[in-house]
Scaffold this motif. Structure first.
Motif: not given
Length: 227
Positions: A183-201
């Motif tokens: 999140l503090p390093l690459m916010p765009t990648i963090a947002a994509l990872t969060t989307t992946l986390l939501f789908l995985l949930t």
């Protein structure tokens, strides 16, 4: 200091008292109790409809002698689904990630189906150990193999439920940790990872329900072979 990812699967204790007892008791409190009224509310009606449909679908291939297990299998199905779903909430513990608990469910129920088969139709039950038309030299080997496959059934039931839930929880925690670090390093990648986390949930919610259904379905198939 980062904790071990497997710490989430340790049974929590409070004042030396294991809280797994509370986790096993909680699902029964969440379900509404049917009333003595002529008409129930929408929640009770939906709950009764779901239980009836599931029981009819589950016992469709089972003989009439196995229909006595309807209440037990339906209760086990709802109990496992509730435990699996509650374990997806934050700061909760999933009892079904413990192999000992799952084996405690699987072994007695599997053994009960075998005992029923040996008591009611011993010839048919023992016939599963040797397929018809087996060549004489292969008879001892096939009997040993079929006996091992028979005794490995409860282990497969318990391990399947434990492994699927444990793998899903670990994957969710790994991806959530990655999203937090990025999140503090690459916010765009963090947002994509969060989307992946939501789908995985969402996928894990489906897995929680499917694994409970598979557990009870396999028990009904074992019951079908022995009734």
């Amino acid at each position: 200091m980062m904790l071990n990812f497997f710490d989430q699967f340790m049974s929590p204790t409070l004042l030396g008292i294991p809280l797994i007892t509370l986790a096993l008791t909680l699902p029964w409190i969440l379900f509404p109790t049917p009333t003595t009224r002529w008409l129930n509310n929408r929640m009770l009606t939906l709950q009764g409809w779901f239980i009836n449909r599931f029981t009819q679908q589950l016992l469709l291939p089972v003989n009439l002698g196995g229909h006595k297990w309807a209440a037990l299998l339906a209760s086990l199905m709802i109990f496992l689904i509730t435990l699996n779903m509650l374990g997806l909430l934050p700061y909760t513990f999933t009892p079904t990630t413990q192999l000992s608990l799952n084996m405690g469910f699987a072994v007695p129920l599997w053994l009960a189906t075998v005992i029923i088969g040996m008591r009611n139709q011993p010839t048919h039950t023992l016939g599963h150990l040797l397929p018809e038309g087996t060549p004489a030299p292969l008879i001892p080997v096939l009997i040993i193999i079929e006996t091992i496959s028979l005794f490995i059934r409860p282990l497969a039931l318990g391990v399947r439920l434990t492994a699927n839930l444990t793998a899903g929880h670990l994957l969710i925690q790994l991806i959530a940790t990655a999203a937090l670090v990025l999140l503090p390093l690459m916010p765009t990648i963090a947002a994509l990872t969060t989307t992946l986390l939501f789908l995985l949930t969402l996928l894990e919610i489906a897995v929680a329900m499917i694994q409970a259904y598979v557990f009870v379905l396999l028990l009904s198939l074992y019951l079908q072979e022995n009734t």
